[in-house]
Enzyme design. Structure first.
Site, PDB file in Angstrom:
ATOM      1  CD  GLU A  79      -0.178   9.663  -2.672  1.00  0.00           C
ATOM      2  OE1 GLU A  79      -0.303  10.038  -3.860  1.00  0.00           O
ATOM      3  OE2 GLU A  79      -0.612   8.882  -2.075  1.00  0.00           O
ATOM      4  CE  LYS A  99      34.852   0.427   9.795  1.00  0.00           C
ATOM      5  NZ  LYS A  99      34.143   1.443   9.482  1.00  0.00           N
ATOM      6  NE  ARG A 113      30.273   1.099  10.999  1.00  0.00           N
ATOM      7  CZ  ARG A 113      30.326   2.289  10.850  1.00  0.00           C
ATOM      8  NH1 ARG A 113      29.924   3.073  12.120  1.00  0.00           N
ATOM      9  NH2 ARG A 113      31.363   3.087  10.247  1.00  0.00           N
TER      10      ARG A 113
END
Length: 311
Positions: free
Chosen positions: A38, A190, A192
């Site tokens: 935290e 391109k 991916r």
């Protein structure tokens, strides 16, 4: 009203440079980290001030994002008159739409979280999506570092250089560079495959025998750049290949992947802190003057038009 700059822990060197350019010093702040992870930020001396909290949300993205939200909340509760989040690198910007029915829209979630802590304005640099402004409840100033990088490239690139977009999403960015450099544009298409693997399929434009500058908004794993370089070299581009990008997270094995490409140079900005062991082919230019200029104009109620992305 005086400007008050608050730094997160993600990139204090950039905050110091921005504050120095503005002729001030960052507000004293501390982020206490508990053993369970935290965070408890404590910020002093912001009562009645125009507060700018500077924190890129790069790796580790989630930690830096939560810290930013808590810092902003601390400033609001500390009596800030106005509250601006300066986020040079905006994490989750790539998650701006759903590809599948069960996916989240991360950019919108972050935008809503910023609104929930009372942010009056958001300042970002070359976010991955131009739709960010439409997602945010507060005004968004989308600055661009392209002129910063193009100014360096203009001094060192031959007249025969071609500006290359490594995918269709970078075409507008490449056109911006091309206008500033007065060079032609070529585009790689391109596909991916995974988060790290990219398959480049074809090239539109003539690069045979010519030096090239590949431009993108960010380089994360280096997969897109690697695929583009292969296509360009297969098309006969000169061995003199430069890559320029605003953001350089350079995660996973990016350094090793890019080193294998024998690039002439990789040029990025300091929206994210650079690695301490910087390879000789990696060059960094600062966006501190850009951010300081923007903050100064906001203070003086002056337009930011000349600093912003033009679509």
């Amino acid at each position: 009203m005086s400007i008050q700059i608050v730094s997160g822990t993600a990139h204090p060197a950039l905050t110091d440079a921005v504050a120095d350019a503005l002729g001030t010093e960052p507000v004293t702040s501390e982020v206490v980290r508990f053993p369970d992870g935290e965070l408890r930020p404590v910020v002093g001396g912001v009562q009645g001030g125009d507060v700018y909290v500077l924190q890129p949300t790069g790796p580790a993205v989630n930690d830096h994002l939560v810290e930013l939200l808590l810092l902003l909340d601390a400033c609001r509760r500390g009596g800030a008159r106005t509250l601006t989040a300066v986020v040079p690198y905006f994490g989750y910007a790539r998650q701006d739409r759903r590809g599948l029915a069960g996916e989240a829209v991360g950019a919108r979630v972050v935008a809503d979280a910023l609104a929930s802590v009372g942010v009056d304005r958001l300042v970002v640099v070359d976010p991955h999506t131009s739709a960010l402004e439409a997602m945010c409840a507060m005004p968004v100033e989308m600055l661009t570092a392209v002129p910063v990088l193009a100014g360096v490239l203009a001094q060192e690139t031959p007249d025969t250089t071609v500006v290359v977009a490594p995918d269709l999403g970078a075409v507008k960015l490449a056109e911006h560079y091309a206008r500033l450099l007065r060079r032609p544009v070529a585009v790689v298409r391109k596909r991916r495959v995974t988060g790290e693997r990219v398959h480049a399929e074809e090239l539109a434009g003539d690069v045979a025998g010519r030096p090239v500058v590949i431009v993108d908004d960010m380089i994360s794993t280096g997969g897109t750049i690697e695929a583009a370089v292969r296509v360009l070299r297969a098309a006969g581009a000169a061995s003199d290949i430069t890559v320029a990008a605003t953001h350089g997270p350079l995660v996973a094995a990016a350094h090793e992947r890019l080193a294998r490409l024998s690039l002439r140079r990789l040029l990025v900005t300091d929206t994210l802190p650079a690695s301490r062991e910087r390879p000789p082919w990696l060059q960094v230019r600062s966006v501190a003057p850009l951010l300081a200029d923007a903050i100064g104009r906001l203070r003086d109620n002056e337009p930011l038009d000349t600093l912003m992305i033009r679509t």
